[in-house]
Design an enzyme around this catalytic site. Structure first.
Site, PDB file in Angstrom:
ATOM      1  N   GLY A  53       0.840  -1.197   0.052  1.00 38.38           N
ATOM      2  CA  GLY A  53      -0.030  -0.127   0.074  1.00 38.38           C
ATOM      3  C   GLY A  53       0.934   1.179   0.095  1.00 38.38           C
ATOM      4  O   GLY A  53       1.894   1.593  -0.652  1.00 38.38           O
ATOM      5  N   TYR A  54       0.510   2.311   0.520  1.00 37.25           N
ATOM      6  CA  TYR A  54       1.073   3.453   0.894  1.00 37.25           C
ATOM      7  C   TYR A  54       2.490   3.367   1.652  1.00 37.25           C
ATOM      8  O   TYR A  54       3.258   4.195   1.276  1.00 37.25           O
ATOM      9  CB  TYR A  54       0.167   4.778   1.557  1.00 37.25           C
ATOM     10  N   GLU A  76       5.562 -10.290   7.850  1.00 40.36           N
ATOM     11  CA  GLU A  76       5.124 -11.096   6.855  1.00 40.36           C
ATOM     12  C   GLU A  76       5.478 -12.547   7.113  1.00 40.36           C
ATOM     13  O   GLU A  76       6.260 -13.206   8.011  1.00 40.36           O
ATOM     14  CB  GLU A  76       5.906 -10.850   5.567  1.00 40.36           C
ATOM     15  N   ALA A 113       6.114  -5.206  15.000  1.00 39.77           N
ATOM     16  CA  ALA A 113       6.455  -3.692  15.411  1.00 39.77           C
ATOM     17  C   ALA A 113       5.542  -3.078  16.402  1.00 39.77           C
ATOM     18  O   ALA A 113       5.894  -2.146  17.165  1.00 39.77           O
ATOM     19  CB  ALA A 113       6.064  -2.595  14.072  1.00 39.77           C
ATOM     20  N   TYR A 228      -6.948   8.110   5.915  1.00 44.23           N
ATOM     21  CA  TYR A 228      -8.224   8.290   4.800  1.00 44.23           C
ATOM     22  C   TYR A 228      -9.025   8.996   5.276  1.00 44.23           C
ATOM     23  O   TYR A 228      -9.601   8.547   6.392  1.00 44.23           O
ATOM     24  CB  TYR A 228      -8.245   6.995   4.215  1.00 44.23           C
ATOM     25  N   TYR A 238     -17.196   4.197   7.262  1.00 46.71           N
ATOM     26  CA  TYR A 238     -15.612   4.400   7.457  1.00 46.71           C
ATOM     27  C   TYR A 238     -15.766   5.578   8.545  1.00 46.71           C
ATOM     28  O   TYR A 238     -15.310   5.356   9.579  1.00 46.71           O
ATOM     29  CB  TYR A 238     -15.155   4.893   5.915  1.00 46.71           C
ATOM     30  N   LYS A 247      -9.529   6.674  13.411  1.00 45.14           N
ATOM     31  CA  LYS A 247      -8.852   7.727  12.527  1.00 45.14           C
ATOM     32  C   LYS A 247      -8.921   9.055  13.559  1.00 45.14           C
ATOM     33  O   LYS A 247      -7.654   9.842  13.316  1.00 45.14           O
ATOM     34  CB  LYS A 247      -9.416   7.769  11.197  1.00 45.14           C
ATOM     35  N   VAL A 279      -6.541   0.820  -4.013  1.00 48.05           N
ATOM     36  CA  VAL A 279      -6.772  -0.411  -3.948  1.00 48.05           C
ATOM     37  C   VAL A 279      -5.583  -1.168  -3.131  1.00 48.05           C
ATOM     38  O   VAL A 279      -4.448  -1.387  -3.607  1.00 48.05           O
ATOM     39  CB  VAL A 279      -6.934  -1.323  -5.279  1.00 48.05           C
ATOM     40  N   THR A 280      -5.992  -1.418  -1.763  1.00 46.75           N
ATOM     41  CA  THR A 280      -5.047  -2.083  -1.190  1.00 46.75           C
ATOM     42  C   THR A 280      -5.775  -3.262  -0.445  1.00 46.75           C
ATOM     43  O   THR A 280      -6.797  -3.484  -0.309  1.00 46.75           O
ATOM     44  CB  THR A 280      -4.537  -1.090   0.069  1.00 46.75           C
TER      45      THR A 280
END
Length: 400
Positions: A53-54, A76, A113, A228, A238, A247, A279-280
């Site tokens: 993603g970002y 991962e 993390a 977002y 959202y 958020k 799109v993630t």
């Protein structure tokens, strides 16, 4: 070695295996979409959530255009003989190859993390290898988080607050996109609090505090957390739902971090960065977001739709002072003006008002969305021969 021919395995909306060559090809394509640029300064950056993603786009733009040095962090899964490694694992290996080919100085660590152990591992490496950090990029996305102080495992949920939410959604589980209907019951106060604990700013604040305790905040230190806002079309699920509560907490944390003694002593700053639609793996799982994004892509006909790489380049230019910061009244960096343009949103609302007819008009956007979801896992990428066996047991990159 684990050479084998693999095919995509899909369960509903999820693809549960990844193609290493396809995942690597998506990284190289994004890299090539970012014009190379040589800057004299090579800031130290710690990128939390670098593999998708970002976070991935921000890492690549930083490496390609600003020569950042430092550490990327992701969590991962490796190939286990039954299932391939995650796409983020393969993307990380591809990024490491590109960084090495261009003389970059970047390390990649696979760890949780959120944990105290993960933080110590990372900060030991940063202190030994790089010294004080100029940029902390926070782009972690996970369904759960263990609070290191209490040991409580918090699970995030995607639910509205106050009332049930009924809306159209894009069903892309089959070969052809179609409109379905979905209903979500409102989340409880406990579910909202748990989502805030996972997706809010608590962990971000802990990272900044840990850097300060280790004397690892460089003069002019900057930290950003990706977020977002999106359209009023998707607001009930959202920004007005459990995710929105998280958020809001993230944005409040930015103000708290900016005012903290350690950041003030470093003459530092903290921002949330409002990115545009993409799109993630995270966004594709949020009800209604897929259909909204397909409509948005159609309205913008692909040319004005800004990719994560384009937005990441814009972000770095603002952070490095090449262009002025674009801040809203809440002090957030805004990269989403192209998405929230009044005329664009009006056309999206017209499609949303009659979603079945809208999908017929927006079929190119829906097809694009489905192809992008497959590419998240390395499938359907141009130039990749999926009929050939491929090595799935790829080594995690390290130079230590």
């Amino acid at each position: 070695m684990s050479m084998r021919q693999i095919e995509p395995k899909q369960r509903g909306f999820l693809i549960v295996n990844s193609h290493p060559d396809g995942a690597a090809a998506t990284v190289r394509r994004m890299w090539e979409d970012i014009p190379a640029r040589a800057d004299g300064r090579r800031p130290v950056a710690l990128v939390l959530g670098h593999s998708a993603g970002y976070g991935l786009a921000t890492l690549l733009a930083g490496l390609r255009q600003h020569g950042i040095r430092g550490v990327g962090v992701a969590f991962e899964g490796a190939d286990n003989g039954r299932r391939t490694a995650t796409a983020g694992w393969y993307r990380t290996a591809a990024v490491a190859d590109l960084a090495r080919e261009t003389g970059g100085d970047f390390e990649f660590v696979n760890t949780d993390a959120f944990s105290d152990e993960g933080k110590k591992q990372l900060l030991d490496l940063v202190a030994e290898r790089y010294g004080p950090v100029d940029y902390l990029i926070y782009s972690l996305a996970a369904p759960r988080r263990t609070d290191p102080a209490t040991g409580t495992v918090h699970h995030s949920v995607i639910k509205p607050l106050g009332a049930a939410y009924e809306a159209p959604a894009l069903d892309f589980s089959g070969t052809e996109p179609k409109v379905s209907r979905m209903r979500l019951e409102p989340g409880t106060e406990e579910e909202k609090d748990a989502t805030v604990a996972v997706m809010g700013g608590a962990d971000w604040a802990l990272w900044v505090a840990a850097l300060g305790e280790r004397q690892l905040l460089a003069p002019g230190f900057t930290t950003v957390a990706l977020t977002y806002v999106g359209s009023e079309v998707t607001a009930p699920v959202y920004r007005q739902g459990t995710i929105g509560a998280a958020k809001e907490h993230l944005e409040a944390t930015a103000r708290w971090v900016s005012a903290s003694p350690a950041v003030q002593a470093a003459d530092g700053r903290a921002f949330t960065v409002v990115a545009g639609a993409a799109v993630t793996q995270a966004s594709s799982a949020i009800p209604s977001i897929a259909l909204y994004t397909a409509f948005l892509r159609t309205v913008l006909d692909g040319n004005a739709f800004r990719s994560p790489a384009q937005q990441a380049m814009e972000l770095w230019d603002q952070l490095e002072g090449r262009t002025p910061l674009v801040l809203d009244d809440a002090g957030r960096i805004r990269l989403d003006g192209w998405e929230l343009d009044d005329q664009v949103q009006e056309r999206v609302r017209e499609l949303w008002a009659d979603p079945e007819t809208g999908l017929l008009k927006a079929r190119p956007g829906a097809d694009w969305f489905m192809s992008q979801v497959r590419e998240l896992y390395g499938w359907g990428v141009d130039g990749v021969d999926y009929d050939q066996p491929v090595e799935t047991d790829v080594t995690w990159p390290t130079t230590l």
